[in-house]
Scaffold this motif. Structure first.
Motif, PDB file in Angstrom:
ATOM      1  N   SER A 185      32.899  37.610  18.620  1.00  0.00           N
ATOM      2  CA  SER A 185      33.346  37.275  19.964  1.00  0.00           C
ATOM      3  C   SER A 185      32.236  36.690  20.809  1.00  0.00           C
ATOM      4  N   ALA A 186      30.981  36.808  20.350  1.00  0.00           N
ATOM      5  CA  ALA A 186      29.884  36.226  21.115  1.00  0.00           C
ATOM      6  C   ALA A 186      30.023  34.719  21.138  1.00  0.00           C
ATOM      7  N   ALA A 187      29.851  34.138  22.326  1.00  0.00           N
ATOM      8  CA  ALA A 187      30.101  32.700  22.450  1.00  0.00           C
ATOM      9  C   ALA A 187      29.016  32.038  23.269  1.00  0.00           C
ATOM     10  N   PRO A 188      27.860  31.750  22.678  1.00  0.00           N
ATOM     11  CA  PRO A 188      26.806  31.075  23.417  1.00  0.00           C
ATOM     12  C   PRO A 188      27.196  29.687  23.866  1.00  0.00           C
ATOM     13  N   ASP A 189      28.284  29.134  23.286  1.00  0.00           N
ATOM     14  CA  ASP A 189      28.696  27.798  23.694  1.00  0.00           C
ATOM     15  C   ASP A 189      29.469  27.810  24.992  1.00  0.00           C
ATOM     16  N   GLY A 190      29.743  29.003  25.544  1.00  0.00           N
ATOM     17  CA  GLY A 190      30.365  29.086  26.856  1.00  0.00           C
ATOM     18  C   GLY A 190      31.868  29.117  26.837  1.00  0.00           C
ATOM     19  N   GLY A 191      32.528  29.189  25.688  1.00  0.00           N
ATOM     20  CA  GLY A 191      33.976  29.229  25.670  1.00  0.00           C
ATOM     21  C   GLY A 191      34.496  30.584  26.110  1.00  0.00           C
ATOM     22  N   THR A 192      35.639  30.619  26.799  1.00  0.00           N
ATOM     23  CA  THR A 192      36.201  31.883  27.237  1.00  0.00           C
ATOM     24  C   THR A 192      36.914  32.556  26.089  1.00  0.00           C
ATOM     25  N   ALA A 193      37.171  33.867  26.262  1.00  0.00           N
ATOM     26  CA  ALA A 193      37.889  34.617  25.228  1.00  0.00           C
ATOM     27  C   ALA A 193      39.276  34.052  25.031  1.00  0.00           C
ATOM     28  N   GLY A 194      39.929  33.658  26.140  1.00  0.00           N
ATOM     29  CA  GLY A 194      41.266  33.096  26.026  1.00  0.00           C
ATOM     30  C   GLY A 194      41.265  31.791  25.264  1.00  0.00           C
ATOM     31  N   ALA A 195      40.270  30.944  25.536  1.00  0.00           N
ATOM     32  CA  ALA A 195      40.197  29.657  24.858  1.00  0.00           C
ATOM     33  C   ALA A 195      39.938  29.839  23.371  1.00  0.00           C
ATOM     34  N   ARG A 196      39.095  30.802  23.008  1.00  0.00           N
ATOM     35  CA  ARG A 196      38.789  31.003  21.597  1.00  0.00           C
ATOM     36  C   ARG A 196      39.987  31.513  20.824  1.00  0.00           C
TER      37      ARG A 196
ATOM     38  N   GLU B 143      41.879  47.356  30.507  1.00  0.00           N
ATOM     39  CA  GLU B 143      42.409  46.026  30.230  1.00  0.00           C
ATOM     40  C   GLU B 143      41.279  45.005  30.089  1.00  0.00           C
ATOM     41  N   CYS B 144      40.235  45.178  30.907  1.00  0.00           N
ATOM     42  CA  CYS B 144      39.078  44.287  30.813  1.00  0.00           C
ATOM     43  C   CYS B 144      38.434  44.376  29.432  1.00  0.00           C
ATOM     44  N   ARG B 145      38.250  45.578  28.924  1.00  0.00           N
ATOM     45  CA  ARG B 145      37.636  45.753  27.612  1.00  0.00           C
ATOM     46  C   ARG B 145      38.520  45.173  26.511  1.00  0.00           C
ATOM     47  N   ALA B 146      39.838  45.323  26.671  1.00  0.00           N
ATOM     48  CA  ALA B 146      40.758  44.774  25.672  1.00  0.00           C
ATOM     49  C   ALA B 146      40.681  43.251  25.625  1.00  0.00           C
ATOM     50  N   LEU B 147      40.331  42.633  26.739  1.00  0.00           N
ATOM     51  CA  LEU B 147      40.197  41.178  26.792  1.00  0.00           C
ATOM     52  C   LEU B 147      38.804  40.705  26.376  1.00  0.00           C
ATOM     53  N   GLY B 148      37.907  41.644  26.093  1.00  0.00           N
ATOM     54  CA  GLY B 148      36.540  41.283  25.734  1.00  0.00           C
ATOM     55  C   GLY B 148      35.688  40.969  26.934  1.00  0.00           C
ATOM     56  N   GLY B 149      36.063  41.475  28.113  1.00  0.00           N
ATOM     57  CA  GLY B 149      35.304  41.192  29.322  1.00  0.00           C
ATOM     58  C   GLY B 149      34.116  42.111  29.509  1.00  0.00           C
TER      59      GLY B 149
ATOM     60  N   THR C  13      39.918  40.280  38.385  1.00  0.00           N
ATOM     61  CA  THR C  13      39.765  39.315  37.300  1.00  0.00           C
ATOM     62  C   THR C  13      38.629  39.754  36.383  1.00  0.00           C
ATOM     63  N   ALA C  14      38.938  39.880  35.105  1.00  0.00           N
ATOM     64  CA  ALA C  14      37.911  40.222  34.120  1.00  0.00           C
ATOM     65  C   ALA C  14      37.087  38.979  33.796  1.00  0.00           C
ATOM     66  N   VAL C  15      35.767  39.163  33.697  1.00  0.00           N
ATOM     67  CA  VAL C  15      34.873  38.051  33.391  1.00  0.00           C
ATOM     68  C   VAL C  15      33.968  38.443  32.228  1.00  0.00           C
ATOM     69  N   ARG C  16      33.443  37.412  31.560  1.00  0.00           N
ATOM     70  CA  ARG C  16      32.548  37.618  30.417  1.00  0.00           C
ATOM     71  C   ARG C  16      31.343  36.704  30.567  1.00  0.00           C
ATOM     72  N   ALA C  17      30.167  37.255  30.292  1.00  0.00           N
ATOM     73  CA  ALA C  17      28.937  36.483  30.412  1.00  0.00           C
ATOM     74  C   ALA C  17      28.753  35.571  29.210  1.00  0.00           C
ATOM     75  N   ARG C  18      28.215  34.382  29.471  1.00  0.00           N
ATOM     76  CA  ARG C  18      27.866  33.460  28.377  1.00  0.00           C
ATOM     77  C   ARG C  18      26.498  33.863  27.835  1.00  0.00           C
ATOM     78  N   SER C  19      26.465  34.990  27.169  1.00  0.00           N
ATOM     79  CA  SER C  19      25.210  35.536  26.674  1.00  0.00           C
ATOM     80  C   SER C  19      25.510  36.488  25.538  1.00  0.00           C
ATOM     81  N   ARG C  20      24.502  36.716  24.675  1.00  0.00           N
ATOM     82  CA  ARG C  20      24.650  37.704  23.615  1.00  0.00           C
ATOM     83  C   ARG C  20      24.231  39.090  24.085  1.00  0.00           C
ATOM     84  N   ILE C  21      23.747  39.209  25.311  1.00  0.00           N
ATOM     85  CA  ILE C  21      23.375  40.504  25.866  1.00  0.00           C
ATOM     86  C   ILE C  21      24.527  40.990  26.723  1.00  0.00           C
ATOM     87  N   ARG C  22      25.132  42.102  26.318  1.00  0.00           N
ATOM     88  CA  ARG C  22      26.335  42.603  26.984  1.00  0.00           C
ATOM     89  C   ARG C  22      26.058  43.944  27.647  1.00  0.00           C
TER      90      ARG C  22
END
Length: 290
Positions: free
Chosen positions: A10-21, A107-113, A138-147
């Protein structure tokens, strides 16, 4: 706030959102300006989250008459026995808010936020059933491998969230400070509120409202410390005053005051001895080459 390194798919350094992936379009409660601000500091929305719960708030734990307040350090305060009798109501008010926030976080965790921004809490009456508590954000996710190990929650909108991140601050949790106090409407207050009293301060009511706000602020500070924050920014201050019939003297009145402080706990990150000034702007020539 502690962080972990995300090395999973699920890590996405390219900046794609969880929904898009996943091929699913995400939804949010963000405005266009908030969306742009959040993207500008390295976060992507992954979906709208909601927590709801209906609680019956009929039992308060009140017994007897609160009577007149005692004087401590020059201030009128309620007796400790009366304050303790309100603890069942306080526990319910905290439990309801914590439950809906926890459900929004689930719900945020289920979305990978990594957290929830713009979390708004509402309390509405549901006929004679009780009160409905809701938490929407709104759940958000960082464009980073550090969570972060646990998703953060914040009432802050997109622009405010971005400003704090740029300034070296991160939200840790939405926080509450709640207090309920009561006071018997004795002859001193009745005399000051009679139609012949004229315009003057009713100090009995002043002490009641001052004390309940002071207690709620203290609780907010204690809650913020539990979440490991350096401070808290307040979003909303609610105050409700109710008049009830005195349980001991049926011909008299008691007044209850409920204060609720809602805010977001903040923690400092990236402490550095370097200057915190703005980065230099990149200047580019726009005229055509000759």
């Amino acid at each position: 706030m502690t962080y972990r390194r995300d090395t999973g798919p699920s890590a996405a350094p390219d900046g794609g959102t969880a929904g898009a992936r996943s091929g699913r379009a995400w939804d949010s409660a963000l405005s266009a300006e908030e969306f742009a601000a959040i993207k500008g500091v390295g976060f992507e929305p992954v979906g709208q989250v909601l927590g709801t719960a209906v609680f019956d708030i009929g039992y308060t734990g009140l017994w007897g008459c609160p009577g007149s307040w005692s004087v401590t350090d020059g201030r009128k305060v309620p007796s400790s026995a009366w304050s303790a009798s309100l603890s069942p109501l306080l526990r319910t008010l905290y439990a309801a808010r914590r439950a809906v926030v926890a459900r929004a976080v689930a719900e945020c965790r289920a979305l990978g936020g990594d957290g929830v921004v713009g979390l708004r809490l509402r309390v509405d009456g549901v006929s004679e059933v009780g009160l409905e508590f809701t938490a929407l954000g709104t759940a958000v996710r960082a464009r980073s491998r550090i969570r972060p190990r646990l998703p953060f929650t914040a009432h802050l909108g997109g622009q405010d969230f971005a400003k704090l991140v740029l300034a070296g601050w991160v939200p840790t949790a939405i926080t509450f400070g709640i207090a309920v106090e009561a006071r018997h409407d004795d002859w001193r207050t009745s005399r000051r509120t009679s139609w012949t009293a004229g315009n003057q301060e009713v100090d009995g009511y002043t002490h009641l409202l001052d004390h309940v706000r002071h207690s709620a602020r203290n609780q907010l500070a204690l809650e913020a410390a539990k979440h490991g924050g350096d401070g808290v920014v307040v979003d909303e201050v609610e105050l409700q005053v109710r008049e009830i019939e005195c349980p001991t003297f049926g011909y008299a009145r008691d007044f209850t005051a409920e204060a609720v402080f809602t805010g977001t706990t903040l923690a400092r990150y990236g402490r550095s001895e370097r200057s915190s000034g703005r980065r230099p702007l990149t200047i580019m020539r726009l005229e055509r080459e000759r």
